[in-house]
Design a protein around this motif. Structure first.
Motif, PDB file in Angstrom:
ATOM      1  N   PHE A 288       0.906  -1.431   0.037  1.00  0.00           N
ATOM      2  CA  PHE A 288       0.041  -0.035  -0.091  1.00  0.00           C
ATOM      3  C   PHE A 288       0.747   1.415  -0.001  1.00  0.00           C
ATOM      4  CE2 PHE A 288      -2.502  -3.306   2.337  1.00  0.00           C
ATOM      5  CZ  PHE A 288      -3.764  -3.364   1.570  1.00  0.00           C
ATOM      6  N   PRO A 289       0.224   2.274  -0.606  1.00  0.00           N
ATOM      7  CA  PRO A 289       1.182   3.698  -0.519  1.00  0.00           C
ATOM      8  C   PRO A 289       1.165   4.047   1.047  1.00  0.00           C
ATOM      9  CG  PRO A 289      -0.943   3.941  -1.411  1.00  0.00           C
ATOM     10  CD  PRO A 289      -0.920   2.610  -1.290  1.00  0.00           C
ATOM     11  N   PRO A 290       2.137   4.676   1.378  1.00  0.00           N
ATOM     12  CA  PRO A 290       2.413   5.255   2.680  1.00  0.00           C
ATOM     13  C   PRO A 290       1.631   6.606   3.300  1.00  0.00           C
ATOM     14  CG  PRO A 290       4.426   5.897   1.480  1.00  0.00           C
ATOM     15  CD  PRO A 290       3.485   5.030   0.434  1.00  0.00           C
ATOM     16  N   ILE A 291       0.465   6.226   2.894  1.00  0.00           N
ATOM     17  CA  ILE A 291      -0.602   7.309   3.492  1.00  0.00           C
ATOM     18  C   ILE A 291      -1.418   6.656   4.509  1.00  0.00           C
ATOM     19  CG2 ILE A 291      -2.587   8.642   2.593  1.00  0.00           C
ATOM     20  CD1 ILE A 291      -1.307   8.305  -0.171  1.00  0.00           C
ATOM     21  N   LYS A 292      -1.513   7.393   5.620  1.00  0.00           N
ATOM     22  CA  LYS A 292      -2.090   6.832   6.777  1.00  0.00           C
ATOM     23  C   LYS A 292      -3.675   6.549   6.448  1.00  0.00           C
ATOM     24  CE  LYS A 292      -3.377   8.514  11.320  1.00  0.00           C
ATOM     25  NZ  LYS A 292      -3.102   7.095  12.138  1.00  0.00           N
ATOM     26  N   ASP A 293      -3.898   5.356   6.676  1.00  0.00           N
ATOM     27  CA  ASP A 293      -5.249   4.548   6.482  1.00  0.00           C
ATOM     28  C   ASP A 293      -5.552   3.965   5.038  1.00  0.00           C
ATOM     29  OD1 ASP A 293      -5.862   5.067   9.185  1.00  0.00           O
ATOM     30  OD2 ASP A 293      -6.771   6.961   9.077  1.00  0.00           O
ATOM     31  N   MET A 294      -4.547   4.391   4.240  1.00  0.00           N
ATOM     32  CA  MET A 294      -5.062   3.951   2.836  1.00  0.00           C
ATOM     33  C   MET A 294      -5.186   2.239   3.071  1.00  0.00           C
ATOM     34  SD  MET A 294      -6.118   5.075   0.328  1.00  0.00           S
ATOM     35  CE  MET A 294      -5.627   6.548   0.088  1.00  0.00           C
ATOM     36  N   ASP A 295      -4.398   1.549   3.769  1.00  0.00           N
ATOM     37  CA  ASP A 295      -4.556   0.288   3.774  1.00  0.00           C
ATOM     38  C   ASP A 295      -5.979  -0.321   4.220  1.00  0.00           C
ATOM     39  OD1 ASP A 295      -3.941   1.335   6.479  1.00  0.00           O
ATOM     40  OD2 ASP A 295      -3.141  -0.742   6.879  1.00  0.00           O
ATOM     41  N   LYS A 296      -6.885   0.644   4.692  1.00  0.00           N
ATOM     42  CA  LYS A 296      -7.969   0.409   5.328  1.00  0.00           C
ATOM     43  C   LYS A 296      -9.104   0.794   4.134  1.00  0.00           C
ATOM     44  CE  LYS A 296      -6.737   0.987  10.029  1.00  0.00           C
ATOM     45  NZ  LYS A 296      -5.758   1.642   9.990  1.00  0.00           N
ATOM     46  N   ALA A 297      -8.793   1.410   3.362  1.00  0.00           N
ATOM     47  CA  ALA A 297      -9.779   1.803   2.370  1.00  0.00           C
ATOM     48  C   ALA A 297     -10.193   0.921   1.345  1.00  0.00           C
ATOM     49  CB  ALA A 297      -9.258   2.964   1.470  1.00  0.00           C
ATOM     50  N   GLU A 298     -11.592   1.113   0.893  1.00  0.00           N
ATOM     51  CA  GLU A 298     -12.166   0.164  -0.352  1.00  0.00           C
ATOM     52  C   GLU A 298     -11.707   0.870  -1.391  1.00  0.00           C
ATOM     53  OE1 GLU A 298     -16.195  -2.083  -1.737  1.00  0.00           O
ATOM     54  OE2 GLU A 298     -16.000  -0.558   0.120  1.00  0.00           O
ATOM     55  N   VAL A 299     -11.047   0.424  -2.351  1.00  0.00           N
ATOM     56  CA  VAL A 299     -10.568   0.952  -3.623  1.00  0.00           C
ATOM     57  C   VAL A 299     -11.179  -0.075  -4.658  1.00  0.00           C
ATOM     58  CG1 VAL A 299      -8.671   1.776  -4.857  1.00  0.00           C
ATOM     59  CG2 VAL A 299      -8.637   2.094  -2.611  1.00  0.00           C
ATOM     60  N   ILE A 300     -12.038   0.388  -5.550  1.00  0.00           N
ATOM     61  CA  ILE A 300     -12.511  -0.508  -6.820  1.00  0.00           C
ATOM     62  C   ILE A 300     -12.340   0.130  -7.935  1.00  0.00           C
ATOM     63  CG2 ILE A 300     -14.264  -1.438  -5.190  1.00  0.00           C
ATOM     64  CD1 ILE A 300     -16.206   0.359  -6.368  1.00  0.00           C
ATOM     65  N   ALA A 301     -11.976  -0.727  -8.963  1.00  0.00           N
ATOM     66  CA  ALA A 301     -11.743  -0.244 -10.481  1.00  0.00           C
ATOM     67  C   ALA A 301     -13.135  -0.236 -11.112  1.00  0.00           C
ATOM     68  CB  ALA A 301     -10.921  -1.682 -11.007  1.00  0.00           C
ATOM     69  N   ILE A 302     -12.971   1.053 -11.687  1.00  0.00           N
ATOM     70  CA  ILE A 302     -14.558   1.219 -12.469  1.00  0.00           C
ATOM     71  C   ILE A 302     -14.109   0.922 -13.919  1.00  0.00           C
ATOM     72  CG2 ILE A 302     -15.246   2.718 -11.040  1.00  0.00           C
ATOM     73  CD1 ILE A 302     -14.139   5.060 -12.816  1.00  0.00           C
ATOM     74  N   ARG A 303     -15.214   0.896 -14.918  1.00  0.00           N
ATOM     75  CA  ARG A 303     -14.966   0.586 -16.198  1.00  0.00           C
ATOM     76  C   ARG A 303     -14.506   1.898 -16.896  1.00  0.00           C
ATOM     77  NH1 ARG A 303     -19.198   2.027 -19.841  1.00  0.00           N
ATOM     78  NH2 ARG A 303     -21.075   2.729 -18.904  1.00  0.00           N
ATOM     79  N   GLU A 304     -13.698   1.892 -17.841  1.00  0.00           N
ATOM     80  CA  GLU A 304     -13.147   3.049 -18.500  1.00  0.00           C
ATOM     81  C   GLU A 304     -14.432   3.214 -19.857  1.00  0.00           C
ATOM     82  OE1 GLU A 304      -9.558   4.274 -19.702  1.00  0.00           O
ATOM     83  OE2 GLU A 304      -8.514   2.975 -18.374  1.00  0.00           O
ATOM     84  N   LEU A 305     -14.918   4.516 -19.922  1.00  0.00           N
ATOM     85  CA  LEU A 305     -16.017   4.587 -20.979  1.00  0.00           C
ATOM     86  C   LEU A 305     -15.402   4.638 -22.314  1.00  0.00           C
ATOM     87  CD1 LEU A 305     -17.876   7.295 -18.955  1.00  0.00           C
ATOM     88  CD2 LEU A 305     -18.046   5.092 -18.671  1.00  0.00           C
TER      89      LEU A 305
END
Length: 324
Positions: A288-305
């Motif tokens: 994970f990037p060393p950004i506080k709490d980013m390891d807890k974030a839900e990150v989802i991939a969206i489709r490209e239009l």
């Protein structure tokens, strides 16, 4: 990393035993990602193979690669681009079906037809922590419609910036329960009179200076713009972003070096460089990037239009946001 060096060593020994020509010690990489020089240098140090990096803008990527490929002059051994671009190139026979053994550690959904997803170009809300009171920090996207944010927001122009257009549509498809709620969000955001810039790149500057206090932008700028007083809003909803992917070309002038490059690129060492030095959100397990709490974030991939969708939605957003 030891596994990669071990495989490379065994390959070299087999080449000598079987009288197979040794690797050309060169690999050409076409990409639209920035700030990857540290990975290129680390790859060269680890393998002894020279990496040649050519950056091509997204809007010219497809045409450039297809033109070179159909002329029999494609120099790229490896290609990195948005997944939609790689899908189109795959349909034209430009990509090979190579699947890196390193990809076995990635989630299954990240692999398809020789194309390997390795990251998500994530978008969130970043703000000036010296100018925004803790209780003001948004907890949901809808909070940006609160009148307290009037004249305090910066974002990429939603009528012309493809990633912002895709992100806004991604909210409709992945976050808001109804289209009515999504349209209410758009109208409320527009009513707060955001400043528009050409792309994500210029969004941090007015936040850092205090001209604007919050922006729809990329959390990676917390790393790349340090020590600017930037932080990100820990939303109750997921962060969205377009997927980044990589593949070996079917006509690679240096196919073995190309495989070695993709193997290294997907390694924890390389992905840690991308996360730690550039702030990218990568899909290597546990990185994970060393950004506080980013390891807890839900990150989802969206489709490209598609281009047609980008144009249609851009025109509609121009009306909603009164951009002419």
């Amino acid at each position: 990393m030891k596994k990669i060096i071990y495989i490379a060593t065994i390959s070299l020994i087999l080449c000598l035993m079987l009288n197979i020509p040794i690797l050309a010690q060169k690999v050409s990489f076409y990409a639209n990602i920035t700030a990857i020089e540290p990975i290129m240098e680390a790859f060269e140090t680890a393998t002894g193979i020279d990496g040649e990096y050519t950056r091509i803008s997204t809007d010219k990527f497809l045409a450039t690669v297809i033109t070179e490929f159909e002329a029999g002059k494609l120099q790229a051994d490896v290609i990195q681009a948005p997944i939609t671009v790689l899908d189109l190139l795959n349909e034209r026979g430009v990509l090979s079906d190579y699947i890196s053994p390193v990809a076995e550690d990635y989630q299954e959904w990240t692999r398809k037809d020789g194309i390997q997803l390795f990251g998500i170009e994530y978008v969130g809300l970043i703000y000036n922590k010296e100018m925004v009171d803790p209780e003001e920090v948004p907890k949901r996207y809808e909070d940006l419609t609160d009148p307290i944010w009037k004249d305090r927001i910066v974002m990429a122009n939603p009528s012309i910036h493809p990633t912002t257009i895709s992100w806004l549509v991604g909210l409709k498809e992945n976050v808001f329960e109804t289209e009515e709620a999504w349209r209410d969000f758009l109208e409320g955001l527009a009513a707060n009179n955001p400043m528009f810039v050409a792309s994500f790149g210029p969004t941090p500057a007015p936040i850092e200076s205090g001209e604007k206090h919050i922006g729809i932008s990329m959390p990676k700028y917390i790393i790349t713009k340090a020590p600017a007083p930037l932080d990100w809003a820990r939303l109750e909803q997921p962060l969205l972003g377009t997927p980044r992917a990589i593949a070996v070309t079917s006509s690679a002038p240096n196919p073995e070096e190309a495989k070695a490059f993709v193997d290294y690129w997907l390694s924890n060492e390389a992905m840690s460089i991308l996360a730690n030095e550039v702030g990218e959100y990568v899909l290597a397990p546990g990185v994970f990037p060393p950004i506080k709490d980013m390891d807890k974030a839900e990150v989802i991939a969206i489709r490209e239009l598609s281009d047609e969708e980008i144009q249609r939605w851009g025109e509609e957003f121009a009306e909603i946001f009164d951009v002419y």
